[in-house]
Design a protein around this motif. Structure first.
Motif, short mmCIF file in Angstrom:
data_model
loop_
_atom_site.label_atom_id
_atom_site.label_comp_id
_atom_site.label_asym_id
_atom_site.label_seq_id
_atom_site.Cartn_x
_atom_site.Cartn_y
_atom_site.Cartn_z
N ILE A 190 0.87 -1.34 -0.02
CA ILE A 190 0.06 0.07 -0.07
C ILE A 190 0.76 1.20 -0.06
N ARG A 191 1.80 1.05 0.83
CA ARG A 191 2.79 2.55 0.88
C ARG A 191 3.53 2.76 -0.23
N ASN A 192 3.99 1.50 -0.81
CA ASN A 192 4.76 1.83 -2.12
C ASN A 192 3.76 2.29 -3.23
N ASN A 193 2.49 1.83 -3.33
CA ASN A 193 1.74 2.12 -4.72
C ASN A 193 1.38 3.54 -4.34
N TYR A 194 1.27 4.07 -3.12
CA TYR A 194 0.71 5.30 -2.60
C TYR A 194 1.91 6.45 -3.01
N SER A 195 3.09 5.93 -2.78
CA SER A 195 4.18 6.72 -2.81
C SER A 195 4.50 6.89 -4.40
N THR B 54 3.04 17.03 -0.61
CA THR B 54 3.76 16.87 0.73
C THR B 54 2.83 16.66 2.07
N ALA B 55 2.19 17.51 2.28
CA ALA B 55 1.29 17.68 3.54
C ALA B 55 0.45 16.36 3.51
N ILE B 56 -0.10 16.16 2.46
CA ILE B 56 -0.89 14.86 2.32
C ILE B 56 -0.30 13.56 2.53
N TYR B 57 0.86 13.56 1.88
CA TYR B 57 1.70 12.42 2.06
C TYR B 57 2.13 12.22 3.67
N VAL B 58 2.77 13.29 4.22
CA VAL B 58 3.19 13.34 5.52
C VAL B 58 1.87 12.89 6.68
#
Length: 103
Positions: A21-26, A79-83
């Motif tokens: 999930i994290r890799n796909n999101y990144s 960036t804020a959304i990802y963090v």
């Protein structure tokens, strides 16, 4: 002992799901950022007359300035959304996985 916990974490299906999930999101967030950034660079390279167009009749500012500012604002927002997601959802998943492996 430490190697045993690491091995249990790496074999945990929840860990593998979280990594996926994290890799796909990144990747999705990176692609969005590259499209916006390189789109702006390509506009600079291939459509200078559009960027040089004045915002209004008597204005000094051209279209390129708000678009460039938009790229910067988009960068801050993405960036804020990802963090935020990393600090809430991904950290909670990580804590759950570590707690399971520590038992």
């Amino acid at each position: 002992m430490k190697d045993d916990i690491v091995e249990r974490i790496q074999k945990n299906p929840k860990f593998l799901k979280m990594v996926s999930i994290r890799n796909n999101y990144s990747i999705i967030m990176s692609i969005l950022m590259m499209v916006v950034y390189f789109g702006y660079i390509l506009l600079i390279a291939f459509n200078k007359p559009f960027l040089a167009t004045k915002v209004s009749e008597g204005a000094v500012m051209s279209v390129g300035i708000p678009l460039g500012l938009g790229v910067l604002v988009f960068t801050i927002i993405i960036t804020a959304i990802y963090v935020r997601r990393a600090n809430t959802e991904f950290d909670a998943m990580k804590d759950d996985i570590v707690k399971e492996a520590s038992k």
